[in-house]
Design a protein around this motif. Structure first.
Motif, PDB file in Angstrom:
ATOM      1  N   GLU A 296      -3.390  36.396 -12.209  1.00 17.32           N
ATOM      2  CA  GLU A 296      -4.124  37.314 -13.073  1.00 17.32           C
ATOM      3  C   GLU A 296      -5.560  37.488 -12.579  1.00 17.32           C
ATOM      4  O   GLU A 296      -6.091  38.613 -12.548  1.00 17.32           O
ATOM      5  CB  GLU A 296      -4.110  36.762 -14.499  1.00 17.32           C
ATOM      6  N   LEU A 297      -6.179  36.373 -12.195  1.00 22.31           N
ATOM      7  CA  LEU A 297      -7.520  36.443 -11.614  1.00 22.31           C
ATOM      8  C   LEU A 297      -7.508  37.288 -10.341  1.00 22.31           C
ATOM      9  O   LEU A 297      -8.385  38.132 -10.142  1.00 22.31           O
ATOM     10  CB  LEU A 297      -8.038  35.035 -11.308  1.00 22.31           C
ATOM     11  N   ASP A 298      -6.518  37.070  -9.490  1.00 24.72           N
ATOM     12  CA  ASP A 298      -6.405  37.862  -8.263  1.00 24.72           C
ATOM     13  C   ASP A 298      -6.294  39.348  -8.580  1.00 24.72           C
ATOM     14  O   ASP A 298      -6.939  40.187  -7.929  1.00 24.72           O
ATOM     15  CB  ASP A 298      -5.183  37.419  -7.450  1.00 24.72           C
ATOM     16  N   ASP A 299      -5.471  39.680  -9.574  1.00 27.90           N
ATOM     17  CA  ASP A 299      -5.292  41.087  -9.951  1.00 27.90           C
ATOM     18  C   ASP A 299      -6.623  41.706 -10.398  1.00 27.90           C
ATOM     19  O   ASP A 299      -6.935  42.855 -10.053  1.00 27.90           O
ATOM     20  CB  ASP A 299      -4.264  41.216 -11.075  1.00 27.90           C
ATOM     21  N   PHE A 300      -7.389  40.937 -11.170  1.00 25.52           N
ATOM     22  CA  PHE A 300      -8.668  41.446 -11.656  1.00 25.52           C
ATOM     23  C   PHE A 300      -9.637  41.680 -10.492  1.00 25.52           C
ATOM     24  O   PHE A 300     -10.278  42.736 -10.397  1.00 25.52           O
ATOM     25  CB  PHE A 300      -9.273  40.469 -12.657  1.00 25.52           C
ATOM     26  N   VAL A 301      -9.776  40.695  -9.612  1.00 20.30           N
ATOM     27  CA  VAL A 301     -10.707  40.830  -8.491  1.00 20.30           C
ATOM     28  C   VAL A 301     -10.274  41.974  -7.581  1.00 20.30           C
ATOM     29  O   VAL A 301     -11.102  42.766  -7.117  1.00 20.30           O
ATOM     30  CB  VAL A 301     -10.811  39.503  -7.713  1.00 20.30           C
ATOM     31  N   GLU A 302      -8.967  42.102  -7.327  1.00 25.10           N
ATOM     32  CA  GLU A 302      -8.481  43.206  -6.502  1.00 25.10           C
ATOM     33  C   GLU A 302      -8.812  44.546  -7.147  1.00 25.10           C
ATOM     34  O   GLU A 302      -9.167  45.507  -6.448  1.00 25.10           O
ATOM     35  CB  GLU A 302      -6.971  43.081  -6.289  1.00 25.10           C
ATOM     36  N   MET A 303      -8.729  44.616  -8.465  1.00 28.93           N
ATOM     37  CA  MET A 303      -9.067  45.852  -9.169  1.00 28.93           C
ATOM     38  C   MET A 303     -10.545  46.205  -8.967  1.00 28.93           C
ATOM     39  O   MET A 303     -10.888  47.356  -8.643  1.00 28.93           O
ATOM     40  CB  MET A 303      -8.783  45.681 -10.668  1.00 28.93           C
ATOM     41  N   VAL A 304     -11.423  45.223  -9.122  1.00 32.58           N
ATOM     42  CA  VAL A 304     -12.857  45.476  -8.967  1.00 32.58           C
ATOM     43  C   VAL A 304     -13.180  45.874  -7.532  1.00 32.58           C
ATOM     44  O   VAL A 304     -13.948  46.812  -7.283  1.00 32.58           O
ATOM     45  CB  VAL A 304     -13.669  44.235  -9.384  1.00 32.58           C
ATOM     46  N   PHE A 305     -12.566  45.176  -6.565  1.00 30.00           N
ATOM     47  CA  PHE A 305     -12.880  45.437  -5.164  1.00 30.00           C
ATOM     48  C   PHE A 305     -12.150  46.661  -4.614  1.00 30.00           C
ATOM     49  O   PHE A 305     -12.438  47.095  -3.498  1.00 30.00           O
ATOM     50  CB  PHE A 305     -12.594  44.192  -4.325  1.00 30.00           C
TER      51      PHE A 305
END
Length: 546
Positions: A269-278
């Motif tokens: 979930e954290l990975d998904d969030f960071v990928e979304m921001v980046f």
């Protein structure tokens, strides 16, 4: 037109100085000689080699009866040691000594990451051991991936404490870290376009991000080790994580991140969030603007935004946020060396006011200051020299709390309009800046008082580095060529010559004085005059710039 094309000519002394000042904290005459004649691309690439630190960890020589020693690798709990503030300073002393042992981009980029993912070592990061882990994390990714660091920093024990995310629970959300993550660490606000609505994100996005970050906790005993970095990290308390879906605003394409309820899935979930921001182009542009301000110039026009920032951001995206392709392109470019236009009013070389850290580091490296060795004389290095003088006196007097900016926004020089790097200069900071070289020359703290356990040897520096020391004009010219971004004119040479030759006396008076020293070894007169010259040249306006 502003150009990222590689510089076509090889580096001369002026351009080699420019590169080494902007890309490292230290350089000597011999290092300059190595870079002169190299192509810009080869020179920059030579700075990217990763090498191990000469000091693996800091050492605390106190208490004197039974030193805590290498406390960061102790099996005792970090908070079981006294003197935490002192130990945090020892961590900065450890970092600085390592920076002075290598000619590399690593430490300059490590400090850049500190300005981008800011913590205050004395304002909430927790115990000194957690601060040590935090600095190690920045060092690990200094030549690596910004996006990966943006994931890892969330589980950094120091960051978890500093921005209160260790208190962020599903039933009692704390938005501090989520807010700063978007506003300062990654995509930045952009212009406000409505109530609770910025160009790049909304207040709803902060609330949803806080839910993504919920349940991430500090591990006090440092028993959780990140398998990628081998650095201690926090952990996920599954019961305190919000397992519901997180729905983001139109700024992020109305993306829904599916909530998870097991530790491995919460990491996803954290990975998904960071990928979304980046995935947002503005995130890449935000980092490239920061890099430009850090390495090139505080302000720029639309041409630079279009021809430099935007293509650099695309390079960052194309390389999945690896930092080196962007930095090496920038530092090798015609633009960086001010070779892409004929406008003499927008010079890049000599356009940045040095930070107190850069000023101190350059003086120590160029004049080859023989400060106490931390491996053989730990007390004098960590306590007498660095803690009591450099950290507690010089940096504070010069207006820089090292690794401890006033707020999470960082040092005003890197973000605050309209002053930016001019913020390093004020009526309150001048004495600290100007007393540094005087203290090092005299071997005592002239800002307040006390022994600093080192002394700069101006005579030895001139004897070993200046080819024409017997000619006062050539001596001053050679020193200026090492210290200053640009050459100095005859008026400035004559001004500095007054410290070597009394007014009205011919130049051969200095020649005779120098030759007499070479012949009989008595440095009484040359030492007095060279000390005065070095103080004047270091405190001159030309040396304050890079």
């Amino acid at each position: 037109m502003a150009s990222l094309n590689p510089l076509g000519s090889n580096l001369d002394l002026r351009l080699a100085k420019h590169l080494l000042r902007r890309a490292t904290f230290n350089f000597t005459k011999s290092q300059l000689n190595t870079f002169v004649g190299m192509s810009a691309t080869d020179a920059v690439n030579s700075l990217t080699a990763a090498s191990a630190n000469s000091l693996t960890e800091p050492y605390d020589p106190l208490p004197t009866s039974a030193p805590d020693g290498f406390w960061t690798s102790s099996s005792e709990l970090p908070n079981s040691f006294s003197g935490q503030g002192r130990k945090r300073v020892h961590v900065t002393a450890w970092w600085w000594h390592n920076a002075m042992q290598q000619v590399t981009l690593k430490h300059k980029l490590s400090f850049f990451l500190h300005t981008s993912f800011t913590v205050g070592k004395d304002s909430g990061v927790g115990g000194a051991t957690y601060f040590f882990d935090h600095i190690n994390l920045l060092d690990f990714y200094a030549l690596g991936n910004l996006k990966t660091l943006a994931k890892k920093i969330t589980l950094d024990n120091g960051m978890l404490d500093y921005l209160d995310n260790t208190q962020n629970n599903k039933n009692n959300p704390n938005e501090n870290y989520a807010r700063e993550y978007l506003e300062l660490f990654t995509i930045l606000k952009g212009e406000q376009i409505g109530n609770d609505n910025y160009t790049n994100y909304t207040e709803i996005d902060i609330q949803q991000a806080a839910k993504v970050f919920s349940g991430f906790k500090k591990r006090a005993d440092r028993s959780d080790i990140d398998p990628d970095t081998n650095i201690p990290m926090g952990y996920i308390n599954v019961n305190q994580h919000d397992p519901n879906n997180k729905t983001f605003s139109s700024a992020f394409g109305d993306l829904i991140i599916t909530g998870k309820n097991t530790a491995p899935e919460i990491f996803e979930e954290l990975d998904d969030f960071v990928e979304m921001v980046f995935a947002q182009p503005e995130t890449a542009k935000a980092y490239c603007r920061k890099l430009y301000r850090y390495f090139v110039k505080s302000e720029w026009d639309e041409e630079v935004e279009t021809d430099i920032i935007t293509p650099l951001a695309q390079i960052l995206i194309d390389n999945n946020y690896e930092i080196l392709p962007v930095v090496t392109t920038l530092l090798s470019s015609e633009h960086f060396y001010d070779a892409d236009d004929s406008d003499a009013t927008d010079n890049i070389i000599g356009s940045i006011i040095k930070s107190p850290l850069q000023l101190f580091s350059e003086v120590c490296s160029m004049f080859e200051l023989d400060y106490p060795d931390p491996t053989t004389d730990a007390y004098r290095y960590y306590v007498n020299f660095f803690l009591r003088f450099i950290h507690n006196i010089y940096f504070k007097a010069a207006g820089m709390e090292l690794y401890n900016p006033d707020s999470v926004a960082g040092y005003p020089a890197y973000y605050q309009e309209p002053g930016f790097d001019r913020n390093w200069f004020s009526s309150n900071t001048l004495i600290g800046r100007y007393k540094l070289i005087e203290s090092l020359i005299e071997g005592k703290n002239t800002i307040t008082s006390g022994n600093i356990y080192t002394q700069l040897d101006a005579v030895n520096f001139v004897k070993n580095n200046i080819n024409n020391a017997s000619d006062p004009n050539l001596l001053i010219t050679e020193i200026a060529d090492l210290l200053y971004p640009e050459s100095i004119d005859t008026d400035r040479i004559n001004y500095f010559k007054s410290f070597l030759v009394d007014e009205g006396f011919p130049d051969y008076y200095w020649t005779g004085t120098w030759n007499q020293f070479i012949n009989n070894g008595d440095d009484t007169t040359v030492k007095t005059r060279l000390n005065a010259l070095v103080i004047a040249m270091v405190n001159a306006a030309e040396f304050q710039l890079m």
